[in-house]
Design a protein around this motif. Structure first.
Motif, PDB file in Angstrom:
ATOM      1  N   ILE A 110       0.734  -1.511   0.078  1.00 33.98           N
ATOM      2  CA  ILE A 110       0.335   0.329  -0.141  1.00 33.98           C
ATOM      3  C   ILE A 110       0.742   1.093   0.137  1.00 33.98           C
ATOM      4  O   ILE A 110       2.048   0.524   0.457  1.00 33.98           O
ATOM      5  CB  ILE A 110      -1.081  -0.205   1.131  1.00 33.98           C
ATOM      6  N   LYS A 111       0.230   2.296  -0.428  1.00 34.30           N
ATOM      7  CA  LYS A 111       1.367   3.175  -0.603  1.00 34.30           C
ATOM      8  C   LYS A 111       0.019   4.338   0.046  1.00 34.30           C
ATOM      9  O   LYS A 111      -0.234   4.515   0.643  1.00 34.30           O
ATOM     10  CB  LYS A 111       1.464   4.206  -1.703  1.00 34.30           C
ATOM     11  N   CYS A 112       1.393   5.044   0.546  1.00 33.18           N
ATOM     12  CA  CYS A 112       1.032   5.960   2.037  1.00 33.18           C
ATOM     13  C   CYS A 112       1.764   6.900   1.753  1.00 33.18           C
ATOM     14  O   CYS A 112       2.683   7.103   2.958  1.00 33.18           O
ATOM     15  CB  CYS A 112       0.685   5.573   3.459  1.00 33.18           C
ATOM     16  N   GLY A 113       1.246   8.357   1.102  1.00 33.61           N
ATOM     17  CA  GLY A 113       2.494   9.151   1.027  1.00 33.61           C
ATOM     18  C   GLY A 113       3.803   8.836   0.413  1.00 33.61           C
ATOM     19  O   GLY A 113       3.880   8.227  -0.410  1.00 33.61           O
ATOM     20  N   LYS A 114       4.878   9.332   1.382  1.00 30.81           N
ATOM     21  CA  LYS A 114       6.337   9.100   0.435  1.00 30.81           C
ATOM     22  C   LYS A 114       6.157   7.314   0.582  1.00 30.81           C
ATOM     23  O   LYS A 114       7.055   6.796   0.413  1.00 30.81           O
ATOM     24  CB  LYS A 114       7.097   9.644   1.366  1.00 30.81           C
ATOM     25  N   LEU A 115       5.903   6.876   1.752  1.00 32.66           N
ATOM     26  CA  LEU A 115       6.339   5.615   2.052  1.00 32.66           C
ATOM     27  C   LEU A 115       5.202   4.661   1.475  1.00 32.66           C
ATOM     28  O   LEU A 115       4.760   4.837   1.274  1.00 32.66           O
ATOM     29  CB  LEU A 115       5.483   5.115   3.936  1.00 32.66           C
ATOM     30  N   VAL A 116       6.436   3.342   1.076  1.00 32.54           N
ATOM     31  CA  VAL A 116       4.989   2.132   0.151  1.00 32.54           C
ATOM     32  C   VAL A 116       5.514   1.071   1.018  1.00 32.54           C
ATOM     33  O   VAL A 116       6.642   0.540   1.221  1.00 32.54           O
ATOM     34  CB  VAL A 116       6.269   2.293  -0.825  1.00 32.54           C
ATOM     35  N   ILE A 117       4.544   0.518   1.796  1.00 31.91           N
ATOM     36  CA  ILE A 117       4.737  -0.932   2.905  1.00 31.91           C
ATOM     37  C   ILE A 117       4.267  -2.025   2.402  1.00 31.91           C
ATOM     38  O   ILE A 117       2.951  -2.051   1.734  1.00 31.91           O
ATOM     39  CB  ILE A 117       4.440  -0.192   3.849  1.00 31.91           C
ATOM     40  N   GLY A 118       4.684  -2.704   2.335  1.00 31.75           N
ATOM     41  CA  GLY A 118       4.213  -4.109   1.343  1.00 31.75           C
ATOM     42  C   GLY A 118       4.593  -4.985   3.037  1.00 31.75           C
ATOM     43  O   GLY A 118       4.811  -4.834   3.720  1.00 31.75           O
ATOM     44  N   GLY A 119       3.670  -6.948   2.899  1.00 33.13           N
ATOM     45  CA  GLY A 119       3.908  -7.563   3.688  1.00 33.13           C
ATOM     46  C   GLY A 119       4.006  -8.519   3.183  1.00 33.13           C
ATOM     47  O   GLY A 119       3.475  -9.162   2.228  1.00 33.13           O
ATOM     48  N   LEU A 120       5.532  -9.930   2.934  1.00 32.20           N
ATOM     49  CA  LEU A 120       5.505 -10.646   2.964  1.00 32.20           C
ATOM     50  C   LEU A 120       5.367 -12.313   3.700  1.00 32.20           C
ATOM     51  O   LEU A 120       5.535 -11.862   4.498  1.00 32.20           O
ATOM     52  CB  LEU A 120       7.499 -10.671   2.091  1.00 32.20           C
ATOM     53  N   THR A 121       4.259 -12.675   2.611  1.00 28.76           N
ATOM     54  CA  THR A 121       3.095 -13.390   3.587  1.00 28.76           C
ATOM     55  C   THR A 121       4.434 -14.904   3.621  1.00 28.76           C
ATOM     56  O   THR A 121       5.071 -15.374   3.037  1.00 28.76           O
ATOM     57  CB  THR A 121       2.338 -13.937   2.648  1.00 28.76           C
TER      58      THR A 121
END
Ligand SMILES: [Fe+2]
Length: 235
Positions: A110-121
């Motif tokens: 998901i992109k939140c402002g300058k951050l791109v946050i992911g989750g590797l299952t």
């Protein structure tokens, strides 16, 4: 529980929680309230595999999970990736977790402002979904290159630190747990960790782009030695 603080250039002020394993979360939540991080990253294994009853959701038999997630989401935007113990969650359970306000990153970002946050299952979740087998054939890394190409500062929640060599360049920060600090620690090194065996490489601290937490609880039959549970903050 100790509070460990690392300084990582360009990273947001964040909290890393891992391996709660359905245990008492009050110390962690009190710490989060004091530190007020910008984001809270929960890098897997919020559940224990115990207290499973066939006809009940693990979210009902493990009664601390939902209150913990609600408390976390009330403090700061909270992102959850799935560890090996989350293999027991089904689609309905994940939907309930999302209703707390926690963002579930299940091989997604998901992109939140300058951050791109992911989750590797965890690979254990993938094999359990496909074959009802609790084994690790490895994670699905096929989406990581696209994730890394999105402009911004990339944070990847990856429960298993041993997946580090599989993670492409372009992801600035990887947040892990799972190793429980190596269970016993001597001379700053852990003795044994799941997925890494004896004298594991990644157990606690900063390894290049990756930060590994020793976790918030103990589920092994043997006690932790010279290895307190921890909540990690990155400033
Ligand atoms: Fe784990």
């Amino acid at each position: 529980m100790v509070e460990t603080i690392y300084r990582i250039p360009d990273a947001p002020r964040l909290a890393l929680l891992a391996d709660l394993h359905g245990q008492d979360y009050r110390l962690a939540v009190n710490s989060l309230k004091q530190h007020q991080p910008e984001i809270i990253a929960v890098a897997g294994d919020i559940l224990s595999r115990f207290y499973l009853m066939e006809d009940k959701s693990p979210l009902d038999t493990q009664k601390r999970i939902m209150p913990f997630l609600c408390a976390s989401a009330a403090i700061a935007p909270t992102y959850l990736s799935l560890g090996n113990h989350e293999h027991i969650l089904d689609g309905a359970d994940l939907k309930r977790i999302k209703e707390t306000g926690v963002v579930v990153l299940d091989n997604s970002w998901i992109k939140c402002g300058k951050l791109v946050i992911g989750g590797l299952t965890s690979g254990f979740c993938l094999s359990y979904r496909a074959f009802k087998e609790f084994v690790d054939f490895g994670p699905d890394t096929s989406w990581l290159a696209e994730f890394a190409a999105v402009p911004g500062f990339h944070i990847l929640l990856s429960h298993h630190p041993e997946y580090y060599p599989l993670i492409p360049e372009g992801i600035e920060l990887i947040l892990s747990g799972h190793a429980h600090g190596g269970q016993w620690r001597f001379l700053g090194k852990g003795v044994s960790a799941p997925g890494q065996g004896l004298f594991p490489k990644y157990t606690k601290g900063v390894y290049g782009r990756m930060v590994v937490s020793t976790g918030l609880a103990n589920t092994a039959r043997i006690p932790r030695l010279f290895n307190p549970t921890e909540i990690v903050y990155i400033n």
